[in-house]
Design a protein around this motif. Structure first.
Motif, short mmCIF file in Angstrom:
data_model
loop_
_atom_site.label_atom_id
_atom_site.label_comp_id
_atom_site.label_asym_id
_atom_site.label_seq_id
_atom_site.Cartn_x
_atom_site.Cartn_y
_atom_site.Cartn_z
N ALA A 70 0.83 -1.21 0.00
CA ALA A 70 0.00 0.00 0.00
C ALA A 70 0.86 1.26 0.00
O ALA A 70 0.48 2.27 -0.58
CB ALA A 70 -0.93 0.00 1.20
N GLY A 71 2.02 1.20 0.61
CA GLY A 71 2.91 2.35 0.61
C GLY A 71 3.74 2.48 -0.65
O GLY A 71 4.42 3.48 -0.85
N VAL A 73 2.47 2.18 -3.91
CA VAL A 73 1.62 2.36 -5.09
C VAL A 73 2.05 3.64 -5.81
O VAL A 73 2.16 4.70 -5.20
CB VAL A 73 0.14 2.44 -4.68
N HIS A 74 2.31 3.52 -7.12
CA HIS A 74 2.77 4.67 -7.90
C HIS A 74 1.77 5.12 -8.94
O HIS A 74 2.06 6.00 -9.72
CB HIS A 74 4.10 4.33 -8.59
N ASP A 75 0.60 4.51 -8.98
CA ASP A 75 -0.42 4.86 -9.96
C ASP A 75 -1.09 6.15 -9.53
O ASP A 75 -1.69 6.23 -8.45
CB ASP A 75 -1.43 3.72 -10.05
N ASP A 76 -0.99 7.20 -10.34
CA ASP A 76 -1.54 8.50 -9.97
C ASP A 76 -3.06 8.54 -10.03
O ASP A 76 -3.69 9.24 -9.25
CB ASP A 76 -0.97 9.59 -10.89
N VAL A 77 -3.65 7.79 -10.93
CA VAL A 77 -5.10 7.88 -11.13
C VAL A 77 -5.86 7.19 -10.00
O VAL A 77 -6.80 7.74 -9.44
CB VAL A 77 -5.48 7.26 -12.50
N TYR A 78 -5.46 5.99 -9.62
CA TYR A 78 -6.18 5.21 -8.62
C TYR A 78 -5.37 4.96 -7.35
O TYR A 78 -5.61 4.00 -6.64
CB TYR A 78 -6.60 3.86 -9.22
N LYS A 79 -4.45 5.82 -7.05
CA LYS A 79 -3.52 5.60 -5.93
C LYS A 79 -4.26 5.41 -4.60
O LYS A 79 -4.02 4.45 -3.88
CB LYS A 79 -2.53 6.75 -5.83
N HIS A 80 -5.16 6.32 -4.28
CA HIS A 80 -5.84 6.25 -2.98
C HIS A 80 -6.78 5.04 -2.90
O HIS A 80 -6.87 4.41 -1.85
CB HIS A 80 -6.60 7.54 -2.71
N THR A 81 -7.44 4.73 -4.00
CA THR A 81 -8.34 3.57 -4.00
C THR A 81 -7.56 2.27 -3.80
O THR A 81 -7.95 1.40 -3.01
CB THR A 81 -9.11 3.51 -5.33
N VAL A 82 -6.43 2.15 -4.50
CA VAL A 82 -5.61 0.94 -4.37
C VAL A 82 -5.04 0.85 -2.96
O VAL A 82 -5.03 -0.22 -2.35
CB VAL A 82 -4.50 0.93 -5.44
N GLN A 83 -4.57 1.96 -2.42
CA GLN A 83 -4.02 1.95 -1.06
C GLN A 83 -5.08 1.55 -0.04
O GLN A 83 -4.82 0.73 0.85
CB GLN A 83 -3.45 3.32 -0.70
N GLN A 84 -6.27 2.11 -0.17
CA GLN A 84 -7.34 1.76 0.77
C GLN A 84 -7.73 0.30 0.65
O GLN A 84 -8.01 -0.37 1.66
CB GLN A 84 -8.55 2.65 0.54
N THR A 85 -7.75 -0.22 -0.56
CA THR A 85 -8.08 -1.63 -0.77
C THR A 85 -7.03 -2.53 -0.13
O THR A 85 -7.38 -3.50 0.56
CB THR A 85 -8.20 -1.93 -2.27
N LEU A 86 -5.76 -2.23 -0.36
CA LEU A 86 -4.70 -3.06 0.22
C LEU A 86 -4.69 -2.99 1.74
O LEU A 86 -4.51 -4.00 2.41
CB LEU A 86 -3.34 -2.63 -0.34
N ILE A 87 -4.91 -1.82 2.30
CA ILE A 87 -4.97 -1.68 3.75
C ILE A 87 -6.19 -2.44 4.30
O ILE A 87 -6.10 -3.11 5.33
CB ILE A 87 -4.99 -0.19 4.16
N GLY A 88 -7.31 -2.37 3.60
CA GLY A 88 -8.51 -3.11 4.01
C GLY A 88 -8.28 -4.61 4.02
O GLY A 88 -8.66 -5.30 4.96
N PHE A 89 -7.63 -5.12 2.97
CA PHE A 89 -7.32 -6.55 2.92
C PHE A 89 -6.32 -6.92 4.01
O PHE A 89 -6.42 -8.00 4.61
CB PHE A 89 -6.77 -6.95 1.55
N GLY A 90 -5.36 -6.06 4.28
CA GLY A 90 -4.40 -6.33 5.35
C GLY A 90 -5.08 -6.43 6.70
O GLY A 90 -4.81 -7.34 7.50
N ILE A 91 -5.99 -5.50 6.98
CA ILE A 91 -6.73 -5.54 8.24
C ILE A 91 -7.61 -6.79 8.29
O ILE A 91 -7.73 -7.44 9.34
CB ILE A 91 -7.57 -4.25 8.40
N GLY A 92 -8.21 -7.15 7.15
CA GLY A 92 -9.02 -8.36 7.09
C GLY A 92 -8.21 -9.61 7.40
O GLY A 92 -8.66 -10.49 8.14
#
Length: 125
Positions: A70-71, A73-92
């Motif tokens: 999550a830290g 991610v270099h994609d400018d368009v979907y950076k926050h969405t991808v980070q939130q998804t990865l953090i959500g899966f990590g917490i899961g």
């Protein structure tokens, strides 16, 4: 322009290998537990306990890898969405590991009782 939009969400080879190993070991462990519980076989139950602890450790490693990814991610368009998804899966994965640790402790209690002969096909109910 949008060719890389979902490239950041795909797991790399190591992440996929850990997740696949986690799932395959989990299926094997459940088979051992079913056999051990039905036949009161303490060896099959012990095999479950060992394999399940390995899957719990792999689940923790997967969660750490998702947080690290999550830290990174270099994609400018979907950076926050991808980070939130990865953090959500990590917490899961962390929450799932906590539930699996509770189940592991329950099965360990069953294992001790079967090994000591307190429960089994010939014991009194």
């Amino acid at each position: 322009v949008y060719k890389r939009q979902f490239a950041a969400t795909a797991p790399n080879g190591l992440q996929a290998g850990v997740i696949y190993t986690y799932n395959i070991l989990g299926i094997m462990a459940c088979g051992c537990l079913i056999y051990g519980a039905i036949s009161y076989n303490w060896i099959a139950t012990l095999v479950y306990l060992v394999i399940e602890m390995i899957t719990i450790i792999l689940g923790g490693i997967s969660a750490i890898m998702m947080f690290v990814s999550a830290g990174d991610v270099h994609d400018d368009v979907y950076k926050h969405t991808v980070q939130q998804t990865l953090i959500g899966f990590g917490i899961g994965f962390i929450l799932l590991c906590c539930v699996y640790i509770y189940f592991w402790l329950c099965v360990y209690s069953f294992y001790k009782k079967v090994k000591e002969g307190e429960i089994g096909p010939n014991s009194r109910a």
